[in-house]
Design a protein around this motif. Structure first.
Motif, PDB file in Angstrom:
ATOM      1  N   ARG A 270     -10.933  18.411   3.013  1.00  0.00           N
ATOM      2  CA  ARG A 270     -11.505  17.161   3.496  1.00  0.00           C
ATOM      3  C   ARG A 270     -11.848  17.290   4.972  1.00  0.00           C
TER       4      ARG A 270
ATOM      5  N   HIS B 271      -9.214   5.361   0.385  1.00  0.00           N
ATOM      6  CA  HIS B 271      -8.294   5.989   1.325  1.00  0.00           C
ATOM      7  C   HIS B 271      -9.012   7.271   1.724  1.00  0.00           C
TER       8      HIS B 271
ATOM      9  N   ASP C 272      -8.599   9.946   3.227  1.00  0.00           N
ATOM     10  CA  ASP C 272      -7.981  11.258   2.982  1.00  0.00           C
ATOM     11  C   ASP C 272      -7.865  11.543   1.487  1.00  0.00           C
ATOM     12  N   LEU C 273      -7.331  10.565   0.756  1.00  0.00           N
ATOM     13  CA  LEU C 273      -7.033  10.809  -0.660  1.00  0.00           C
ATOM     14  C   LEU C 273      -8.259  10.686  -1.554  1.00  0.00           C
TER      15      LEU C 273
ATOM     16  N   GLU D 293      -9.207  13.762  -3.228  1.00  0.00           N
ATOM     17  CA  GLU D 293      -8.366  14.360  -4.263  1.00  0.00           C
ATOM     18  C   GLU D 293      -8.899  14.103  -5.670  1.00  0.00           C
TER      19      GLU D 293
ATOM     20  N   GLY E 245      -6.416   1.985   3.227  1.00  0.00           N
ATOM     21  CA  GLY E 245      -6.430   3.428   3.416  1.00  0.00           C
ATOM     22  C   GLY E 245      -5.818   3.858   4.725  1.00  0.00           C
ATOM     23  N   CYS E 246      -6.567   4.653   5.455  1.00  0.00           N
ATOM     24  CA  CYS E 246      -6.047   5.216   6.704  1.00  0.00           C
ATOM     25  C   CYS E 246      -6.267   4.295   7.887  1.00  0.00           C
TER      26      CYS E 246
ATOM     27  N   ASP F  83      -2.144   9.772 -13.206  1.00  0.00           N
ATOM     28  CA  ASP F  83      -1.269  10.463 -12.261  1.00  0.00           C
ATOM     29  C   ASP F  83      -1.843  10.433 -10.854  1.00  0.00           C
TER      30      ASP F  83
ATOM     31  N   PRO G 107      -1.114   6.275  -7.664  1.00  0.00           N
ATOM     32  CA  PRO G 107      -0.679   6.538  -6.276  1.00  0.00           C
ATOM     33  C   PRO G 107      -1.818   6.354  -5.274  1.00  0.00           C
TER      34      PRO G 107
ATOM     35  N   ARG H 272      -2.045   2.715  -4.641  1.00  0.00           N
ATOM     36  CA  ARG H 272      -0.913   2.259  -3.823  1.00  0.00           C
ATOM     37  C   ARG H 272      -1.074   2.685  -2.373  1.00  0.00           C
ATOM     38  N   ALA H 273      -1.642   3.888  -2.162  1.00  0.00           N
ATOM     39  CA  ALA H 273      -1.855   4.349  -0.788  1.00  0.00           C
ATOM     40  C   ALA H 273      -3.002   3.587  -0.129  1.00  0.00           C
TER      41      ALA H 273
ATOM     42  N   TYR I 116       7.724  -3.023  -6.683  1.00  0.00           N
ATOM     43  CA  TYR I 116       7.635  -3.791  -5.440  1.00  0.00           C
ATOM     44  C   TYR I 116       8.646  -4.927  -5.452  1.00  0.00           C
TER      45      TYR I 116
ATOM     46  N   ASN J 156       6.206   7.948   2.894  1.00  0.00           N
ATOM     47  CA  ASN J 156       5.382   7.317   1.870  1.00  0.00           C
ATOM     48  C   ASN J 156       6.042   7.725   0.566  1.00  0.00           C
TER      49      ASN J 156
ATOM     50  N   ASP K 167       5.477   7.650  -2.507  1.00  0.00           N
ATOM     51  CA  ASP K 167       4.726   8.445  -3.483  1.00  0.00           C
ATOM     52  C   ASP K 167       4.629   9.889  -3.021  1.00  0.00           C
TER      53      ASP K 167
ATOM     54  N   CYS L 225       4.041   2.934   1.187  1.00  0.00           N
ATOM     55  CA  CYS L 225       3.514   2.081   0.124  1.00  0.00           C
ATOM     56  C   CYS L 225       3.852   0.606   0.320  1.00  0.00           C
TER      57      CYS L 225
ATOM     58  N   THR M 172      -0.499   3.980  10.379  1.00  0.00           N
ATOM     59  CA  THR M 172      -1.757   4.028  11.111  1.00  0.00           C
ATOM     60  C   THR M 172      -1.473   3.859  12.596  1.00  0.00           C
TER      61      THR M 172
END
Lengths: 448, 222
Positions: free
Chosen positions: A4, A38, A40-41, A44, A70-71, A176, A180, A183-184, B8, B37, B39, B70, B188
């Motif tokens: 990335r 997000h 970064d993710l 993926e 996200g970030c 999978d 996540p 959630r991120a 949660y 985090n 996860d 999270c 962040t």
């Protein structure tokens, strides 16, 4: 996992906004993915990564997360920022990324931000892409109840398989990665609070204020038959009708992230974005096309004269000629473009002044025993970074090559546009011009 | 291994993420400091092995505190007071149906865990404090901690920081650095910087010194 790009932060006051820059192309594209993201993710997911790379082949992509996601910096659930702050955030990210103007790509719940940005900052919006847009979150009492129920579900089930089971049956195999990633991207309290606050947003009235090229991606009819799908995608049709000149692409998808379901669903969107960028570039180029009169001059028998004078004297003569010619072009308000070795190329916004300029250059050099000929044509030319281009330029050069020593030849367009100037022309018949289609009637200037 | 399900717990509007792993006679709450985090903690083979090891002792409750990982975040201009964070810990234990637990924490989270232990001794079976912070500002007793001026200097690069993991540029936390510096999005930069602005006064954590239950504070390994 795909490599990335580096994540950087733009600051809007105390709030950090994450962005990445990658790819190259004739325009910038701000990619603000809605629900969810997000930066970064996002890389993926093989499908999303491939989609992002595809965008990077067409444009310089500024990939960003909105405030709260996200970030980027988040907000307290009790402290949701109004929509206009998200528009400001986009400005801050574009400034940090050094982007004056960009195509704004938004999807689902970031579309109101894209719409508001395009209407508020048209000078910074090269184009707008709205994928599966949500514009009015609720406009009826029933929709309001549905919305409240959805938010209750967010509080109850966000981030758990139960939440995705119904809505995202297509992506179950990605569970999978998908849960996540969600959630991120955003936590349930913030998502529910933002949805509560943005539920009242309705940007439909703003659509008519958008005057930039727009692509709207909505679901295909067969998908609209599915009640879950239709509820979330009906807005695309309203949007497309509301933005004049916008294009509607019908693409099967569920939610805004069609590319999560496999590359095949992202491909038509990529292609349509490519078309949008091509049309923007074409339009930008048309802004650089102007009507102008081009003037070519050259020295008659220059090879023989050069041999006669010797290199040093010939060089001095040419330099002297260039200096004098540049001054004369400036006097007739022309634009000196470049030397042609033994002559010059200049453009003028008035053809009569161009002819008088050519005559002056010829007269100025005659006492030195140098014979100059000139050719002119009026047509559309493209202003390029270095000089001018286009078929109009070639015609001017071909006309000049036909003139005799001390003569000024012009195309019929020039003659027609100088009526009333007192210039007198002699018809020299029709000619074929090398490399230029059609036959051209040419004239010699005999008096003026 | 497949990470455990994330649940949660709600403290008002704020969702707090936690996982429950394993079973046993003792509950153990794992609240990692700087950074976390829940996860992605499982993506580090070292951290995952450590967590599995802890789960061998009892029922392990792994949580992210408010503002991290999270769990719900806060606005940079809306940093919660410390007692809200101790309430959060109680809320997570309630949601996980844990009456009483050993609380394992590290680094800056030690301050809030000690405050929790002193306030709710009946819910703390024991404390494990790894490389704990007792104060955020230098005192006569802890002159090695950053003073106000140094904090000002530290805050600035965190605001300017352009990298994904801003934390590792502030300082060098020896115990958690290797496991956390690579985790994307644990926190962040705006919230990180803001949290420093409103750190609690040193006197509040001093009172925690004599917690009336067994505690261990292992030295960080080199």
């Amino acid at each position: 996992m795909t490599k990335r790009p580096e994540t950087k932060y733009a600051w809007n006051g105390d709030v950090a906004l994450a962005y990445q820059v990658f790819g190259a192309g004739p325009v910038d594209l701000v990619y603000l993915q809605g629900y969810t993201s997000h930066v970064d993710l996002n890389w993926e997911s093989q499908y999303l990564a491939r989609f992002l790379r595809g965008l990077g082949e067409k444009a310089r992509v500024i990939h960003t997360d909105r405030r709260g996601w996200g970030c980027s910096d988040r907000f307290s659930p009790g402290d949701v920022a109004p929509l206009e702050v998200q528009v400001d955030d986009l400005v801050a990210v574009m400034d940090a990324a050094g982007s004056e103007r960009a195509v704004i790509f938004t999807s689902v719940d970031t579309c109101p931000t894209g719409v508001l940005f395009a209407a508020t900052y048209p000078e910074r919006t090269a184009g707008l892409v709205l994928v599966d847009p949500m514009l009015a979150f609720y406009d009826t009492e029933e929709a309001r109840r549905d919305w409240a129920e959805t938010n209750a579900r967010v509080r109850r089930e966000w981030g758990t398989p139960a939440y995705y089971g119904e809505f995202w049956h297509d992506v179950r195999e990605l569970e999978d990665w998908y849960a996540p990633w969600c959630r991120a991207s955003v936590s349930p309290g913030a998502l529910a609070a933002e949805s509560d606050a943005f539920g009242a947003v309705d940007v439909r009235e703003v659509l008519s204020s958008i005057h930039v090229p727009a692509l709207v991606v909505g679901n295909s009819e067969e998908r609209l038959a599915d009640p879950i799908v239709s509820e979330s995608t009906r807005d695309a049709y309203v949007v497309q009708a509301g933005i004049s000149g916008s294009r509607l692409l019908k693409s099967p998808m569920q939610g805004g992230a069609a590319w999560h379901h496999g590359y095949a669903r992202g491909a038509p969107i990529l292609a349509a974005v490519g078309d949008l960028i091509a049309s923007i570039r074409e339009e930008q180029e048309s802004f650089d096309r102007v009507l102008a009169t081009v003037l070519f001059t050259d020295i008659v028998d220059s090879t023989a004269t050069a041999a006669l004078l010797g290199d040093a004297r010939w060089r001095r003569l040419i330099d002297e000629h260039d200096r004098a010619a540049k001054a004369i072009v400036a006097r007739y308000r022309g634009e000196y473009v470049h030397t042609t070795g033994d002559g010059l190329l200049a453009t003028f916004d008035g053809p009569a002044r161009a002819i008088r300029c050519a005559q002056s250059i010829i007269e100025a050099r005659r006492p030195l025993g140098v014979e100059i000929r000139a050719g002119l044509h009026t047509g559309e030319i493209e202003r390029a970074e270095h000089g001018v281009a286009g078929v109009g330029v070639h015609i001017g050069a071909r006309v000049g090559a036909l003139a005799g020593g001390g003569e000024v030849w012009v195309s019929s367009t020039v003659k027609d546009l100088t009526a009333g100037s007192g210039l007198v022309f002699e018809d020299r018949g029709e000619h074929e011009l090398k490399g230029v289609p059609d036959r051209w009637r040419l004239y010699r200037v005999v008096a003026g | 291994m497949k990470p455990p399900d994330v649940h949660y717990a709600w403290n008002g509007d704020v969702a707090l993420a936690y996982q429950v792993v394993g079973a046993g006679p003792v509950d153990l709450v794992y609240l990692q400091g700087y950074c976390s985090n829940i996860d992605m903690n499982w993506e580090s083979p070292h951290l995952a092995r450590f967590l599995k090891g802890l789960a061998g002792f009892g029922r392990l409750i792994v949580m992210d505190r408010r503002g991290w990982g999270c769990s719900d975040r806060f606005s940079p201009t809306d940093v919660p007071p410390f007692e809200t964070l101790t309430d959060d810990l109680q809320v997570v234990m309630d949601a996980a149906e844990s009456e009483r637990a050993v609380i394992f924490t590290s680094y800056e989270n030690a301050t809030l865990v000690m405050l929790f232990a002193a306030t709710h001794p009946e819910r703390c079976a024991a404390l494990v404090l790894v490389d704990p912070w007792v104060t955020w500002t230098a005192t006569d007793e802890t002159p090695w901690v950053s003073d106000e001026q140094e904090w000002d200097r530290i805050r600035q690069p965190s605001r300017r920081c352009r990298r994904r993991s801003p934390g590792h540029r502030w300082s060098s936390p020896p115990t958690v650095r290797s496991g956390s510096a690579r985790q994307p999005g644990t926190r962040t930069p705006g919230t990180a910087s803001a949290a420093r602005d409103t750190r609690p006064a040193p006197t509040r954590t001093r009172r925690m010194a004599g917690a009336p239950f067994p505690s261990a504070s292992p030295r960080p390994s080199a």
